[in-house]
Design an enzyme around this catalytic site. Structure first.
Site, short mmCIF file in Angstrom:
data_model
loop_
_atom_site.label_atom_id
_atom_site.label_comp_id
_atom_site.label_asym_id
_atom_site.label_seq_id
_atom_site.Cartn_x
_atom_site.Cartn_y
_atom_site.Cartn_z
N GLU A 63 -104.99 -24.79 84.93
CA GLU A 63 -105.75 -23.93 84.55
C GLU A 63 -107.28 -23.73 84.77
OE1 GLU A 63 -104.22 -21.01 83.41
OE2 GLU A 63 -102.17 -21.87 82.55
N ASP A 112 -88.80 -8.02 81.77
CA ASP A 112 -89.45 -8.68 80.51
C ASP A 112 -91.09 -8.78 81.17
OD1 ASP A 112 -89.74 -9.98 78.04
OD2 ASP A 112 -90.59 -11.58 79.21
#
Length: 245
Positions: A72, A99
């Protein structure tokens, strides 16, 4: 672009195009995200977790979970390794696409993405809403869309969508596909799909067509390639036949 990448685009593009009609999430954006997040469907997230978008599995998620290390960028510059991060997982790529749109629509911060028909604006909107920590996320998506002409999936007709996953392309060309059963219940179709995958085939799809869940394998321009797949599946004891549409 190799054959596997072409097939990945056809597969996900078809699913994203069909989903776009219901969700309003631009198919080119969805397809580009799938390419970027999974390395063309080759990483563990896609092959094991059947997930295409790297959506984190928070405490509110009640479905399957796939865990792997990731990176990240929290400060816009430096990458930080995150060990054993939990991601939402599914039974099929189709469920992942659905989804993904449900997730975007359920979170107000993505309201600028829903219904946006300009792919550049959609890419910048999803980055602005902090879908990913990568500072160049929008630019990477735009480059993928333009390089692989993914906007073709933003204008699919219903007849093209009904050709099924794995059979959509830049035109309305027909494809040879191998079908292994038609079921009234999705559970039965999923079981057959899993049985086929055990033979080594990865391009297996469960599609709801004419009220039945049909299990289809591949999308071939040459009949002999479909015949080869039929031969391999029959050798494994699976009853199947070739369809052409």
């Amino acid at each position: 672009m190799n054959t596997e990448q072409k097939n990945f685009i056809k597969t996900v593009g078809a699913l994203a195009s069909a989903d776009m009609k219901k969700s309003g999430v631009l198919a080119s954006l969805t397809t580009a995200q799938a390419i970027l997040e999974t390395g063309w469907g080759t990483n563990g997230l896609a092959t094991v977790g059947k997930a295409l978008f790297g959506i984190k599995a928070t405490k509110s998620w009640k479905g399957k979970v796939y865990c792997e290390d990731t990176k990240e960028c929290y400060d816009g510059v430096n990458l930080v390794e995150v060990k054993n991060a939990a991601f939402r997982a599914y039974d099929t790529w189709e469920e992942s696409v659905i989804d993904h749109s449900t997730f975007l629509k359920a979170n107000k911060r993505y309201k600028e993405v829903i219904g946006e028909t300009d792919y550049k604006k959609a890419c910048y909107a999803i980055k602005a809403a902090e879908y990913a920590t990568d500072p160049d996320y929008a630019e990477k998506l735009i480059k993928i869309i333009e390089q692989y002409k993914l906007t073709e999936f933003d204008g699919k007709t219903e007849s093209q969508e009904n050709q099924g996953a794995g059979a959509a392309g830049a035109d309305a060309e027909k494809y040879y596909r191998v079908q292994a059963g038609a079921y009234r219940r999705k559970e039965g179709a999923n079981l057959m799909a899993e049985q086929i995958k055990k033979t080594g085939h990865t391009d297996v799809f469960v599609r709801l067509l004419n009220g039945l869940y049909k299990v289809q394998v591949g999308a071939y321009t040459k009949k002999e390639n479909a015949e080869a797949t039929v031969k391999r599946l029959k050798a494994a004891g699976i009853v199947c036949f070739i369809t052409y549409a």
